[in-house]
Write an enzyme that holds these catalytic residues in place. Structure first.
Site, mmCIF file in Angstrom:
data_model
loop_
_atom_site.group_PDB
_atom_site.id
_atom_site.type_symbol
_atom_site.label_atom_id
_atom_site.label_comp_id
_atom_site.label_asym_id
_atom_site.label_seq_id
_atom_site.Cartn_x
_atom_site.Cartn_y
_atom_site.Cartn_z
ATOM 1 N N GLY A 234 11.033 -5.950 6.400
ATOM 2 C CA GLY A 234 10.664 -7.341 6.644
ATOM 3 C C GLY A 234 10.438 -8.178 5.399
ATOM 4 O O GLY A 234 11.109 -9.184 5.177
ATOM 5 N N LYS B 296 0.806 -1.228 0.000
ATOM 6 C CA LYS B 296 0.000 0.000 0.000
ATOM 7 C C LYS B 296 0.832 1.268 0.000
ATOM 8 O O LYS B 296 1.851 1.354 0.684
ATOM 9 C CB LYS B 296 -0.873 0.012 1.259
HETATM 10 P P1 AMP Z 1 4.722 -4.282 2.402
HETATM 11 O O1 AMP Z 1 4.629 -4.921 3.756
HETATM 12 O O2 AMP Z 1 3.935 -3.028 2.269
HETATM 13 O O3 AMP Z 1 6.147 -4.165 1.915
HETATM 14 O O4 AMP Z 1 3.977 -5.266 1.422
HETATM 15 C C1 AMP Z 1 4.442 -6.560 1.134
HETATM 16 C C2 AMP Z 1 3.295 -7.345 0.558
HETATM 17 O O5 AMP Z 1 2.836 -6.730 -0.626
HETATM 18 C C3 AMP Z 1 3.684 -8.738 0.168
HETATM 19 O O6 AMP Z 1 3.061 -9.649 1.050
HETATM 20 C C4 AMP Z 1 3.160 -8.892 -1.256
HETATM 21 O O7 AMP Z 1 2.448 -10.100 -1.460
HETATM 22 C C5 AMP Z 1 2.226 -7.724 -1.381
HETATM 23 N N1 AMP Z 1 2.047 -7.319 -2.778
HETATM 24 C C6 AMP Z 1 2.995 -7.028 -3.670
HETATM 25 N N2 AMP Z 1 2.466 -6.765 -4.872
HETATM 26 C C7 AMP Z 1 1.122 -6.903 -4.758
HETATM 27 C C8 AMP Z 1 0.030 -6.776 -5.649
HETATM 28 N N3 AMP Z 1 0.216 -6.449 -6.929
HETATM 29 N N4 AMP Z 1 -1.207 -7.014 -5.175
HETATM 30 C C9 AMP Z 1 -1.387 -7.369 -3.880
HETATM 31 N N5 AMP Z 1 -0.393 -7.480 -2.975
HETATM 32 C C10 AMP Z 1 0.848 -7.254 -3.417
#
Ligand code: AMP
Length: 396
Positions: free
Chosen positions: A354, A197
């Protein structure tokens, strides 16, 4: 920033209070990953070999100011002793009589772990009375826990203001690498920010666009930018209410001369399931029920070319749902390329956070990057350009 050096410090016979990160994953009193214990070894060995009495301070879990037996640090003593190859003593408390007793038993070069700092409410409150009690059992302070440096706690900030304070060897390396990536980097500098996000990484994006030459945005958060540009992202993860914010970030990037690299093609599927049917398509070919789950091959090609054209890379966040193959393709390709350039000495490649660490491990290249920070919150706050109280307090 200038710091006192442990290399030149007079350590013989000194009681060195050392803040370490022993917040290890544990199941039923057994440590399942001892990476954090290993990270502390160089500093402990350095102090011990110079004749200091090494007193290790750490928190474990969240006991919220109360003595919780399941959150005792006692289970780290035996594994640490094996790793160090010398006995490690345990103090039943980090302040007061039990702490004094443990510290008085130390000969020069001996090592002790004191009980969980967070059993006392004064730790997280940075209470001066608690700081004074810690100070009473030490002659100098060494902070080797970068991962706790974003907290102004008694054992990270307060004590550093009371005793002569030094960064430990792991802390020093982390600070040097972060400086090489964002403080005084060799240009051009490329950033990669991915993950779920935009809303959780607003400060980070705003700081990076002011500092970097190029910034690639990937993962779920890229969808918010694509939607803000008028593309239909179907059923993808997207913060539609952040359209204005995304446009503001794009405008700041432009004003600061930071080139934004957004996806030019994507991999979509109908569900997030291993081996599900996928389709690669352009930005204006995403259908109503489609989920964008990874960056497409043309986007990856451009990202790899941007790495080739850069001297420094700073990376946080995966480019797709890397936990569910085949949506790990872009993340793995980017990770392998960055690691190869780092190994060849062409790129200073620093990554952290992480999920980024898991993604690099998944790609099998974590050890080939120039530096991978496991610090989580502290790493992100540093990427956001915030002063870390535990680091600021070490300056001297
Ligand atoms: P963050 O903790 O914000 O770095 O988010 C990491 C997470 O983002 C991971 O678990 C990924 O599976 C998820 N992620 C990455 N790309 C996408 C996407 N296109 N749609 C949904 N989730 C995503």
């Amino acid at each position: 920033m200038t710091f006192r050096s442990l290399e030149t410090a007079d350590l013989a016979g000194k009681r060195a209070l050392v803040r370490v990160d022993f917040n290890v994953p544990m199941e039923g009193g057994v440590i399942t990953d001892d990476t954090r214990l290993r990270s502390a070894l160089p500093t402990i060995r350095h102090l011990s070999s110079r004749g200091a009495k090494v007193i290790l301070l750490a928190h474990f879990d969240r006991p919220k100011g109360k003595r919780v037996p399941e959150m005792s640090l006692a289970p780290v003593v035996a594994p640490l002793s094996v790793l160090l190859g010398q006995p490690v003593l345990f103090g039943e408390d980090c302040i007061g009589e039990a702490a004094f007793k443990a510290v008085s038993a130390l000969e020069n070069g001996d090592v002790a772990v004191l009980e969980n700092l967070r059993f006392h409410p004064g730790e997280e409150k940075n209470d001066p009375a608690f700081v004074a009690e810690l100070g009473a059992i030490g002659d100098l302070f060494v902070n080797d826990a970068f991962s706790a440096a974003h907290r102004a706690h008694a054992s990270t900030e307060g004590i550093a203001r009371l005793l002569p304070a030094y960064p430990g060897l792991a802390m020093r390396r982390e600070l040097d690498m972060l400086d090489a990536a964002l403080g005084k980097p060799v240009k051009p500098v490329l950033g990669i920010v991915g993950g779920a996000k935009v809303s959780t990484k607003l400060d980070l994006l705003n700081n990076l666009v002011r500092k970097l030459d190029r910034l690639a945005i990937g993962g779920g958060m890229a969808n918010t930018f694509l939607a803000a540009q008028g593309h239909d992202v179907g059923g993808s993860l997207c913060e539609h209410d952040l359209g204005d914010t995304a446009r503001e970030i794009m405008a700041s990037a432009k004003a600061a001369g930071c080139e934004l690299l957004l996806p030019v093609d994507v991999v979509v599927a109908r569900e997030v399931k291993p081996g599900t049917a996928t389709r690669t398509c352009g930005l204006d070919d995403v259908k109503a029920g489609d989920l964008i789950l990874d960056a497409g091959p043309e986007t990856v090609k451009r990202l790899l070319a941007a790495m080739d054209a850069s001297k420094t890379l700073i990376w946080n966040g995966p480019l797709g749902v890397f936990e569910v193959p085949p949506f790990d393709m872009a993340t793995v390709a980017a990770a392998k390329h960055a690691a190869a350039l780092a190994v060849a000495g062409k790129l200073t490649a620093v990554a952290g956070g992480g999920d980024t660490v898991s993604a690099l491990n998944h790609a099998g290249v974590a050890d080939d990057m120039t530096f991978v920070s496991t610090a989580g919150g502290a790493f992100l706050e540093w990427m956001e350009g915030k002063a870390l109280p535990g680091v600021v307090a070490l300056e001297g």
